[in-house]
Motif scaffolding. Structure first.
Motif, PDB file in Angstrom:
ATOM      1  N   PRO A 359      -2.895  -2.372   4.263  1.00 20.33           N
ATOM      2  CA  PRO A 359      -3.160  -3.772   4.618  1.00 20.33           C
ATOM      3  C   PRO A 359      -3.285  -4.008   6.118  1.00 20.33           C
ATOM      4  N   THR A 360      -2.500  -3.284   6.919  1.00 14.39           N
ATOM      5  CA  THR A 360      -2.570  -3.505   8.363  1.00 14.39           C
ATOM      6  C   THR A 360      -3.966  -3.162   8.892  1.00 14.39           C
ATOM      7  N   ALA A 361      -4.579  -2.119   8.341  1.00 13.43           N
ATOM      8  CA  ALA A 361      -5.943  -1.758   8.735  1.00 13.43           C
ATOM      9  C   ALA A 361      -6.919  -2.825   8.234  1.00 13.43           C
ATOM     10  N   ILE A 362      -6.708  -3.284   7.005  1.00 11.17           N
ATOM     11  CA  ILE A 362      -7.600  -4.297   6.431  1.00 11.17           C
ATOM     12  C   ILE A 362      -7.572  -5.564   7.292  1.00 11.17           C
ATOM     13  N   ARG A 363      -6.360  -5.965   7.703  1.00 12.47           N
ATOM     14  CA  ARG A 363      -6.269  -7.180   8.532  1.00 12.47           C
ATOM     15  C   ARG A 363      -6.903  -6.981   9.900  1.00 12.47           C
ATOM     16  N   ALA A 364      -6.802  -5.771  10.435  1.00 12.85           N
ATOM     17  CA  ALA A 364      -7.455  -5.508  11.721  1.00 12.85           C
ATOM     18  C   ALA A 364      -8.977  -5.618  11.563  1.00 12.85           C
ATOM     19  N   PHE A 365      -9.502  -5.050  10.467  1.00 12.16           N
ATOM     20  CA  PHE A 365     -10.949  -5.149  10.233  1.00 12.16           C
ATOM     21  C   PHE A 365     -11.394  -6.601  10.072  1.00 12.16           C
ATOM     22  N   MET A 366     -10.563  -7.379   9.395  1.00 11.33           N
ATOM     23  CA  MET A 366     -10.895  -8.804   9.218  1.00 11.33           C
ATOM     24  C   MET A 366     -11.045  -9.469  10.573  1.00 11.33           C
ATOM     25  N   LYS A 367     -10.110  -9.112  11.458  1.00 12.16           N
ATOM     26  CA  LYS A 367     -10.094  -9.719  12.779  1.00 12.16           C
ATOM     27  C   LYS A 367     -11.311  -9.276  13.600  1.00 12.16           C
ATOM     28  N   TRP A 368     -11.700  -8.023  13.459  1.00 11.95           N
ATOM     29  CA  TRP A 368     -12.833  -7.522  14.235  1.00 11.95           C
ATOM     30  C   TRP A 368     -14.155  -8.130  13.770  1.00 11.95           C
ATOM     31  N   GLY A 369     -14.159  -8.725  12.582  1.00 13.98           N
ATOM     32  CA  GLY A 369     -15.345  -9.459  12.141  1.00 13.98           C
ATOM     33  C   GLY A 369     -16.167  -8.729  11.099  1.00 13.98           C
ATOM     34  N   ASP A 370     -16.765  -9.524  10.201  1.00 15.31           N
ATOM     35  CA  ASP A 370     -17.514  -8.975   9.068  1.00 15.31           C
ATOM     36  C   ASP A 370     -18.745  -8.173   9.490  1.00 15.31           C
ATOM     37  N   ASP A 371     -19.301  -8.515  10.658  1.00 13.97           N
ATOM     38  CA  ASP A 371     -20.557  -7.865  11.059  1.00 13.97           C
ATOM     39  C   ASP A 371     -20.422  -6.350  11.129  1.00 13.97           C
ATOM     40  N   GLU A 389       2.516  -1.898   2.352  1.00 13.38           N
ATOM     41  CA  GLU A 389       3.273  -3.141   2.483  1.00 13.38           C
ATOM     42  C   GLU A 389       2.620  -4.142   1.538  1.00 13.38           C
ATOM     43  N   PRO A 390       3.288  -5.265   1.293  1.00  9.84           N
ATOM     44  CA  PRO A 390       2.645  -6.264   0.441  1.00  9.84           C
ATOM     45  C   PRO A 390       1.322  -6.689   1.075  1.00  9.84           C
ATOM     46  N   ILE A 391       0.275  -6.751   0.280  1.00  5.66           N
ATOM     47  CA  ILE A 391      -1.009  -7.194   0.834  1.00  5.66           C
ATOM     48  C   ILE A 391      -1.127  -8.694   0.591  1.00  5.66           C
ATOM     49  N   GLY A 550      12.831  -8.054  12.836  1.00  4.01           N
ATOM     50  CA  GLY A 550      11.385  -8.130  12.644  1.00  4.01           C
ATOM     51  C   GLY A 550      10.886  -9.530  12.919  1.00  4.01           C
ATOM     52  N   LYS A 551       9.653  -9.606  13.370  1.00  5.79           N
ATOM     53  CA  LYS A 551       9.009 -10.905  13.568  1.00  5.79           C
ATOM     54  C   LYS A 551       7.639 -10.819  12.904  1.00  5.79           C
ATOM     55  N   ALA A 552       7.287 -11.826  12.129  1.00  5.68           N
ATOM     56  CA  ALA A 552       6.007 -11.781  11.406  1.00  5.68           C
ATOM     57  C   ALA A 552       4.863 -11.543  12.385  1.00  5.68           C
ATOM     58  N   ASP A 553       3.954 -10.659  12.027  1.00  5.56           N
ATOM     59  CA  ASP A 553       2.815 -10.349  12.889  1.00  5.56           C
ATOM     60  C   ASP A 553       1.542 -10.350  12.047  1.00  5.56           C
ATOM     61  N   GLU A 554       0.542 -11.006  12.584  1.00  6.52           N
ATOM     62  CA  GLU A 554      -0.710 -11.209  11.866  1.00  6.52           C
ATOM     63  C   GLU A 554      -1.359  -9.902  11.417  1.00  6.52           C
ATOM     64  N   ILE A 555      -1.314  -8.891  12.261  1.00 10.27           N
ATOM     65  CA  ILE A 555      -1.986  -7.631  11.928  1.00 10.27           C
ATOM     66  C   ILE A 555      -1.012  -6.605  11.370  1.00 10.27           C
ATOM     67  N   LYS A 556       0.110  -6.430  12.070  1.00 11.24           N
ATOM     68  CA  LYS A 556       1.020  -5.339  11.710  1.00 11.24           C
ATOM     69  C   LYS A 556       1.995  -5.674  10.583  1.00 11.24           C
ATOM     70  N   GLY A 557       1.948  -6.901  10.101  1.00  8.26           N
ATOM     71  CA  GLY A 557       2.917  -7.309   9.094  1.00  8.26           C
ATOM     72  C   GLY A 557       4.208  -7.741   9.767  1.00  8.26           C
TER      73      GLY A 557
END
Ligand code: WT7
Length: 646
Positions: A359-371, A389-391, A550-557
Motif C-alpha cells: 500500500p505504501t508504494a500504491i499511495r506514492a504512485f497515487m501522489k505522483w499522478g495517474d499520467d 499494512e491495511p490498504i 507512530g503518527k499517521a502518514d499519508e504515504i508511509k501509513g
C-alpha cells in the motif's frame, strides 16, 4: 471503523469479472467454504492431498505433533526445498523456462532458466561446502536484489544450512546484532547495490560489523557495482570461488522440521526476534498460497516487488513461485528511478501478468499522478496483490481502476513474518472483494477476533486477532529463545497464537485489520518496534530518555515520532536533532530514522513511572511536523491528564 462505515464498505463489495472466474481454481464461495471446512475438519485429508505438491524423498508419517506451543508438521518426511524449486523442474519440460528475470536499476537484464539457475545453485552450494559450511550452520546473506541473492538462498537450502537474510537497508550495527544472535559462520554480500542512482556500499557495512562478531570465518563478495576495493584475508570474491566450483551437488535429504531460515523482525521489546521457519510446512504454505491466491499459471510472468530481506521476498519472490515452476521477476532498485513510472515501464516491457506490491508504494504512485501509469500499456496484468499494512479503500480503488483497469482482481493478503505465508485473503475469482478488508481466512487458518478474556466477540466488533490452532507454515520458535516464543505469542490468549493485530470480522465473515495493538509501528510496510528506536536514541551520549510513537502518514501509513530528553548540560539544537536522526539511521537503518524528534524537559509519566504513550500519540497527531524542532514540549501543563491515564 465503526458499524456504519463498515456497512458502507460492505455495500461496495466488488464482484470479480466473469472472465477471470471462468478459469479460477476456486470458482465460488461455496467451493471455498467446502475446502476451508475440510481443511479444519479433516486436516489429514486436506493436507494429505495438498502435500502432493511437494516431491518427497521420503513420505511423512504423521501430519502433526502438537505439544503446545511447539508444532511439528509432516513428521518423518524427508525433502529438500532447493530440489523442489529446481531439480524437479529441470527434469521436466520447464528445463529451459525462465526461472528468474532480473533487471538492475541502471537497466541491465539477465534471465536465468531453470537449468541455468540449478547450475549456479549447485556451484554455490559447493562453494559453501568448501568453506566449511555443514548442515545446520547459519549463513548470513546481506545483498542487493540481484540473482546471486536468490542463488545464495537456494544453495543454503540445498545443503541444509539455514540462511538469515539481512535487508540491505540495515546498518552495520543491525548486521552485527543479527550475526551474533544466530552465530552465522559466513556472510554473503556484494560490493554494493544500486538504489535511486546511488551505490549502497554493503561490503563496507559488513567490514564495520565484523569486529563486533566472533563467529564469521568467511565473507563472500559478489562484484555488483564494480567498486574499487581490495579484499582482506577473510574475504573471497564470489566469481573466483564459483570459477573453481563443481556444478554437481546433490540436494541433501532433510527432515520436514529441518530449519530452513531465520528472519529477524521487530517486536515490542528492544531486540529483534529471529523467527525460525522449518522445511516442509513452510514450503507447503508457500506453494499452496502462491497457487491459490496468485492463481499462478505456467505461462505467467509474476512480479513481487518486495526485497528478499523481508518475509514477502522469501515466500513470494523465491520459494512459492520457484517451487511451482513459475517465472519470478526481480528488480533491484527504486520505484521512481529514474522517473516515477519505472514499475509501469517494467510491467509493460516485460509483460508482467501478476503484480504484488505494498500500500505504501500504491499511495506514492497515487501522489505522483495517474499520467505516469497511463503512459504505459498495462494490458498484460491480470491479477494484483497488496501486502504489508491495511490498504485504505481509496488506495485500493485507485489500484483497481488505474493499474488494474477494473479487469484484474485485487487480492489483499494479511499475514506476518511469523505466519510464513498468507493467512487472510480474497481468493481471486471466488469471492467478492471488499476494498479495505483483507478478506476470508486461507485454508487451515482458524482465525478469530476475541476480547481480553479470550471470548470471541460478535460481528462488527473490534478485538484481538488470534489463530486458534497450529498451521503448517507457522514459525516454530524464536531462534535460541523458546521462552520468549511462548511468552510473546502464546500467553496472551489461552491456547491461541496472538498476532499483535486488532481486527473486526463483519457479518459476511470478512476480516478488517485495524493494525498493531502492541508497541510496534508499521512504517511503509516495515515493522518497527518503538522500543528498538528508543534504545537507539538513548545509546547517543546526549540523550537521557526517549519515547517513540507512530503518527499517521499519508504515504508511509505511519511515521516515526520521537520525544527526547537530553542529559544535563546539553542544549537541544537543530544540529543535535539532525545528529540524532542520523544516529538512529546508523544504529538500525534508514527506515528507522525518526521523521520528527521533539525535545522535552521531561517525558510525561504516570505515577508508577510508565510513559503515557496514548498522550504522546495524541500530541504527535496534532504536532506540526515542520515546526521549530528545538522547542521544548511543556508537559507540566498536562499533569491533570496523568490521573486519567492511570
Ligand atoms: C504485520 C506483519 C507479511 C508480509 C509483510 C509484513 C501488517 C501485513 C497486512 C494486510 C493489514 C497487514 C500487520 C501484521 N500487515 N499485511 N494485508 N492488511 N495489515 O510482514 O513485517 O511480519 O508485519 O504487518 O500488522 O501483523 P511483517
Amino acid at each position: 471503523m465503526n458499524t456504519s462505515s463498515a456497512a458502507k464498505a460492505r455495500s461496495r463489495a466488488i464482484k470479480p469479472k466473469a472472465g477471470f472466474c471462468k478459469q479460477a481454481l476456486v470458482a465460488n464461495r461455496k467451493t471455498y467454504e467446502k475446502l476451508y471446512r475440510q481443511s479444519l475438519e479433516k486436516p489429514e485429508k486436506f493436507w494429505g492431498d495438498a502435500s502432493r505438491e511437494i516431491t518427497w524423498f521420503k513420505p511423512w508419517k504423521k501430519l502433526l505433533s502438537w505439544k503446545p506451543p511447539f508444532a511439528e508438521w509432516f513428521v518423518g518426511g524427508k525433502l529438500n526445498v532447493s530440489f523442489n524449486c529446481l531439480d524437479r523442474h529441470v527434469a521436466s519440460p520447464r528445463r529451459h523456462k525462465a526461472a528468474l528475470i532480473w533487471e538492475g536499476e541502471p537497466g541491465e537484464r539477465v534471465t536465468l532458466t531453470y537449468a541455468q539457475l540449478h547450475r549456479e545453485v549447485c556451484k554455490f552450494a559447493n562453494v559453501l561446502k568448501s568453506q566449511g559450511i555443514k548442515s545446520g550452520d547459519r549463513v548470513a546473506i546481506y545483498m542487493p536484489m540481484i540473482p546471486e541473492a536468490v542463488i545464495a538462498m537456494l544453495a543454503c537450502a540445498r545443503i541444509g544450512a539455514p540462511h538469515t537474510v539481512i535487508f540491505g537497508g540495515f546498518s552495520a550495527e543491525s548486521v552485527k546484532d543479527r550475526i551474533n544472535d544466530c552465530g552465522a559462520k559466513i556472510v554473503v554480500t556484494a560490493d554494493g547495490g544500486y538504489r535511486r542512482g546511488q551505490v549502497v556500499r554493503l561490503k563496507e557495512s559488513v567490514d564495520a560489523a565484523l569486529p563486533g562478531t566472533s563467529t564469521v570465518t568467511r565473507v563472500i563478495v559478489v562484484r555488483r557495482a564494480g567498486l574499487d576495493m581490495s579484499l582482506g584475508d577473510r574475504d573471497v570474491w564470489y566469481h573466483e570461488a564459483m570459477a573453481a566450483a563443481s556444478d554437481q551437488c546433490e540436494a541433501a535429504s532433510l527432515d520436514s522440521e529441518h530449519p530452513l531460515f531465520i528472519l529477524y523482525t521487530s517486536g515490542s521489546t528492544g531486540k529483534p526476534k529471529g523467527i525460525l521457519h522449518t522445511t516442509a510446512g513452510y514450503f507447503l504454505g508457500a506453494l499452496l498460497s502462491t497457487k491459490y491466491v496468485f492463481d499462478l499459471k505456467d505461462e505467467d510472468l509474476y512480479w513481487c516487488t518486495a526485497d528478499i530481506g523481508w518475509v514477502t521476498g522469501h515466500t513470494y519472490v523465491v520459494y512459492g513461485v520457484l517451487g511451482l515452476g513459475g517465472t519470478s521477476l526481480i528488480y533491484e532498485g527504486a520505484p521512481n528511478h529514474p522517473e516515477p513510472d519505472r514499475f509501469w515501464k517494467i510491467v509493460e516491457e516485460h509483460k508482467v501478468n501478476i503484480f504484488y506490491t505494498a500500500p505504501t508504494a500504491i499511495r506514492a504512485f497515487m501522489k505522483w499522478g495517474d499520467d505516469w501509469v497511463k503512459k504505459h500499456d498495462l494490458s498484460s496484468l491480470r491479477l494484483l496483490g497488496s501486502v504489508g499494512e491495511p490498504i485504505n479503500p481509496e488506495a485500493w480503488m485507485w489500484y483497481y481502476r488505474t493499474v488494474g483497469q477494473e479487469r484484474c482482481p485485487v487480492v489483499d493478503t494479511w499475514w506476518q513474518t511469523e505466519t510464513g505465508g498468507h493467512m487472510v485473503t480474497t481468493l481471486p475469482g471466488a469471492v467478492p472483494m471488499k476494498p479495505g478488508s483483507a478478506g476470508l481466512p486461507f485454508f487451515g487458518v482458524d482465525l478469530a477476533v476475541v476480547d481480553e478474556s479470550g471470548a470471541e466477540v460478535p460481528p462488527d466488533t473490534g478485538g484481538r486477532l488470534v489463530i486458534r490452532r497450529p498451521w503448517p507454515s507457522m514459525l516454530r520458535s524464536i531462534y535460541g529463545d523458546a521462552t520468549r516464543y511462548r511468552k510473546q505469542y502464546w500467553s496472551d490468549v489461552k491456547g491461541c497464537y496472538f498476532t499483535g493485530d486488532g481486527a473486526r470480522r463483519d457479518r459476511d465473515g470478512y476480516f478488517w485489520i485495524t493494525g498493531r495493538i502492541d508497541d510496534v509501528l508499521n512504517v511503509a510496510g516495515h515493522r518497527l518496534g518503538t522500543a528498538e528506536v528508543e534504545s537507539a536514541l538513548v545509546s547517543h551520549p546526549a540523550v537521557a530518555e526517549a519515547a517513540v510513537v507512530g503518527k499517521a502518514d499519508e504515504i508511509k501509513g505511519q511515521a516515526v515520532f520521537a520525544f527526547v530528553t537530553v542529559k544535563q548540560g546539553i542544549t537541544p539544537t537543530t544540529e543535535l536533532n539532525e545528529e540524532l536522526r542520523r544516529h538512529v539511521g546508523k544504529e538500525i537503518g534508514a527506515i528507522a530514522k525518526p521523521d520528527v524528534i521533539r525535545f522535552a524537559e521531561v517525558l510525561p509519566k504516570t505515577r508508577s513511572g510508565k510513559i503515557m504513550r496514548r498522550l504522546l500519540r495524541e500530541i504527535a497527531a496534532g504536532g506540526e511536523v515542520k515546526g521549530d524542532v528545538t522547542t521544548l514540549e511543556d508537559f507540566n501543563a498536562l499533569a491533570s491528564l496523568r490521573q486519567q491515564e492511570e
